[in-house]
Design a protein around this motif. Structure first.
Motif, mmCIF file in Angstrom:
data_model
loop_
_atom_site.group_PDB
_atom_site.id
_atom_site.type_symbol
_atom_site.label_atom_id
_atom_site.label_comp_id
_atom_site.label_asym_id
_atom_site.label_seq_id
_atom_site.Cartn_x
_atom_site.Cartn_y
_atom_site.Cartn_z
ATOM 1 N N MET A 158 84.714 -30.281 46.179
ATOM 2 C CA MET A 158 85.061 -31.520 45.966
ATOM 3 C C MET A 158 83.760 -32.301 45.550
ATOM 4 O O MET A 158 82.993 -31.953 46.702
ATOM 5 C CB MET A 158 85.618 -32.218 46.833
ATOM 6 C CG MET A 158 85.830 -33.734 47.133
ATOM 7 S SD MET A 158 86.282 -34.764 48.637
ATOM 8 C CE MET A 158 84.712 -34.629 49.509
ATOM 9 N N LYS A 159 83.777 -32.585 44.337
ATOM 10 C CA LYS A 159 82.873 -33.701 43.783
ATOM 11 C C LYS A 159 82.864 -34.564 43.881
ATOM 12 O O LYS A 159 83.485 -35.799 44.885
ATOM 13 C CB LYS A 159 83.091 -33.360 42.501
ATOM 14 C CG LYS A 159 83.380 -32.244 41.126
ATOM 15 C CD LYS A 159 84.122 -32.306 39.939
ATOM 16 C CE LYS A 159 83.516 -31.424 38.695
ATOM 17 N NZ LYS A 159 84.417 -31.950 37.845
ATOM 18 N N TYR A 160 81.110 -34.929 44.635
ATOM 19 C CA TYR A 160 81.178 -35.918 45.369
ATOM 20 C C TYR A 160 79.282 -36.527 44.330
ATOM 21 O O TYR A 160 78.458 -35.713 43.977
ATOM 22 C CB TYR A 160 80.246 -35.839 46.555
ATOM 23 C CG TYR A 160 79.713 -36.854 46.939
ATOM 24 C CD1 TYR A 160 80.534 -37.651 47.662
ATOM 25 C CD2 TYR A 160 78.616 -37.145 47.048
ATOM 26 C CE1 TYR A 160 80.421 -39.431 48.507
ATOM 27 C CE2 TYR A 160 77.798 -38.108 48.258
ATOM 28 C CZ TYR A 160 78.397 -39.289 49.037
ATOM 29 O OH TYR A 160 78.393 -40.447 49.109
ATOM 30 N N ALA A 161 79.618 -37.861 44.093
ATOM 31 C CA ALA A 161 78.816 -39.039 43.719
ATOM 32 C C ALA A 161 77.386 -39.146 44.886
ATOM 33 O O ALA A 161 78.734 -40.380 45.034
ATOM 34 C CB ALA A 161 78.913 -39.178 42.326
ATOM 35 N N GLU A 162 76.615 -39.605 44.882
ATOM 36 C CA GLU A 162 75.599 -41.056 46.205
ATOM 37 C C GLU A 162 75.065 -41.731 45.503
ATOM 38 O O GLU A 162 74.272 -41.850 44.374
ATOM 39 C CB GLU A 162 74.676 -39.602 46.398
ATOM 40 C CG GLU A 162 73.861 -40.072 47.439
ATOM 41 C CD GLU A 162 74.795 -41.220 48.842
ATOM 42 O OE1 GLU A 162 75.121 -42.465 48.775
ATOM 43 O OE2 GLU A 162 75.375 -40.387 49.456
ATOM 44 N N LEU A 163 75.669 -42.771 45.128
ATOM 45 C CA LEU A 163 75.786 -44.220 44.977
ATOM 46 C C LEU A 163 74.432 -45.131 45.368
ATOM 47 O O LEU A 163 74.291 -46.028 44.777
ATOM 48 C CB LEU A 163 77.335 -45.302 44.363
ATOM 49 C CG LEU A 163 78.364 -43.948 44.106
ATOM 50 C CD1 LEU A 163 79.529 -45.215 43.879
ATOM 51 C CD2 LEU A 163 77.698 -43.420 42.061
ATOM 52 N N CYS A 164 74.310 -44.291 46.624
ATOM 53 C CA CYS A 164 73.345 -45.526 47.794
ATOM 54 C C CYS A 164 71.855 -44.519 47.529
ATOM 55 O O CYS A 164 72.121 -44.474 48.979
ATOM 56 C CB CYS A 164 74.424 -45.884 48.505
ATOM 57 S SG CYS A 164 73.148 -46.984 49.617
ATOM 58 N N THR A 165 71.061 -44.678 46.824
ATOM 59 C CA THR A 165 69.921 -43.790 47.512
ATOM 60 C C THR A 165 68.732 -44.334 47.534
ATOM 61 O O THR A 165 68.378 -45.467 46.571
ATOM 62 C CB THR A 165 70.247 -42.754 46.513
ATOM 63 O OG1 THR A 165 71.067 -42.270 46.578
ATOM 64 C CG2 THR A 165 68.748 -41.819 47.129
ATOM 65 N N THR A 166 67.588 -44.692 48.375
ATOM 66 C CA THR A 166 66.823 -45.322 48.523
ATOM 67 C C THR A 166 65.237 -45.006 48.981
ATOM 68 O O THR A 166 65.523 -43.282 50.116
ATOM 69 C CB THR A 166 66.508 -46.960 49.674
ATOM 70 O OG1 THR A 166 68.001 -47.548 50.025
ATOM 71 C CG2 THR A 166 65.169 -47.338 50.096
ATOM 72 N N SER A 167 64.673 -44.661 48.116
ATOM 73 C CA SER A 167 63.757 -44.080 47.831
ATOM 74 C C SER A 167 62.368 -44.847 48.496
ATOM 75 O O SER A 167 62.443 -45.973 49.035
ATOM 76 C CB SER A 167 63.092 -43.310 46.472
ATOM 77 O OG SER A 167 62.297 -44.378 45.490
#
Length: 254
Positions: free
Chosen positions: A1-10
């Protein structure tokens, strides 16, 4: 299943993100994510290094492909070794797409917003919005209001992240603010549901689903990522304590 992470804090989000943007992109590639959005608090600063890291990964992959396409001659027999020759291979074959974005923290809202521009014009509006917020206050801070988001949010995917406790009568206030934005951007407003791994996620996800239904906006899964690897957990916890004003001595006494 494809997944895109849309909430990432650096680590470009002071006292919150525990990993460099480059590390987050490389980790996303290792996991085979479809895409990753770098969404630091009221800034686009982390996106630049994330883009550079992704560009470097692509270069390494392209170099490996070129090596595979070359003939490999055995110096002793002068014969082509063919495809059985051990050669360097790219570490990651499917690189994630980098999504430019920012996490907008508003002064008059219990809801934070992931703002993801869908085209160049929307990106320009996002940079203008951030500039407006930074010019209102001292260096290093950004003062944004919900009215600013409404004024400049055209062409962006907007994902709501309620910061109040939905399990403790906080849903009504979040609902009003989500609806206020959604009426200006129908079809582009979503509710982000992120786990906290505190034993209450099942009830929390049910609360998210109820809120999304009441607000008439789709719900989308986000990870609210703060680090690229579990080895940074201690650093992330330390940053959390620093934000809360808790000292090391106080931690040791508990």
């Amino acid at each position: 299943m494809k997944y895109a992470e849309l909430c990432t804090t650096s680590n470009f989000t002071f006292l919150k993100g525990a990993s460099h943007p480059e590390e987050l992109v490389i980790r996303a590639a290792a996991f085979g994510l479809e895409a990753i959005a770098i969404t630091d608090r009221n800034t686009l600063a982390g996106v630049v290094r994330a883009y550079a890291a992704l560009k470097e990964l692509k270069r390494e992959a392209d170099d490996a492909i070129k090596i595979r396409s070359q003939k490999h001659i055995d110096p002793s027999s002068r014969q082509d070794r063919g495809s059985n020759t051990p050669i360097m291979r790219p570490a990651y074959t499917n690189l994630p797409r980098l999504i430019v974005g920012s996490r907008l923290v508003l002064q008059d809202s219990v809801v934070e917003w992931l703002a993801l521009p869908t085209d160049r014009a929307a990106y320009s509006r996002l940079t203008r919005l951030l500039t407006v917020g930074k010019r209102r206050t001292k260096k290093g801070e950004c003062h944004l209001l919900q009215a600013d988001l409404v004024e400049w949010g055209k062409g962006m995917i907007l994902i709501a992240l309620p910061q109040n406790d939905l399990l403790n009568r906080g849903a009504d206030e979040a609902l009003q603010q989500i609806q206020a934005v959604a009426q200006h951007f129908p079809g582009s407003t979503f509710l982000g549901a992120a786990p906290r791994y505190d034993g209450r996620d099942k009830s929390r996800m049910n609360a998210f689903a109820t809120l999304a239904h009441r607000a008439a906006v789709p719900m989308v899964a986000v990870g609210d990522v703060l680090m690229h690897h579990g080895s940074r957990r201690q650093l992330a916890d330390t940053l959390t304590c620093m934000r809360a004003g808790i000292t090391i001595d106080q931690i040791g006494s508990r």
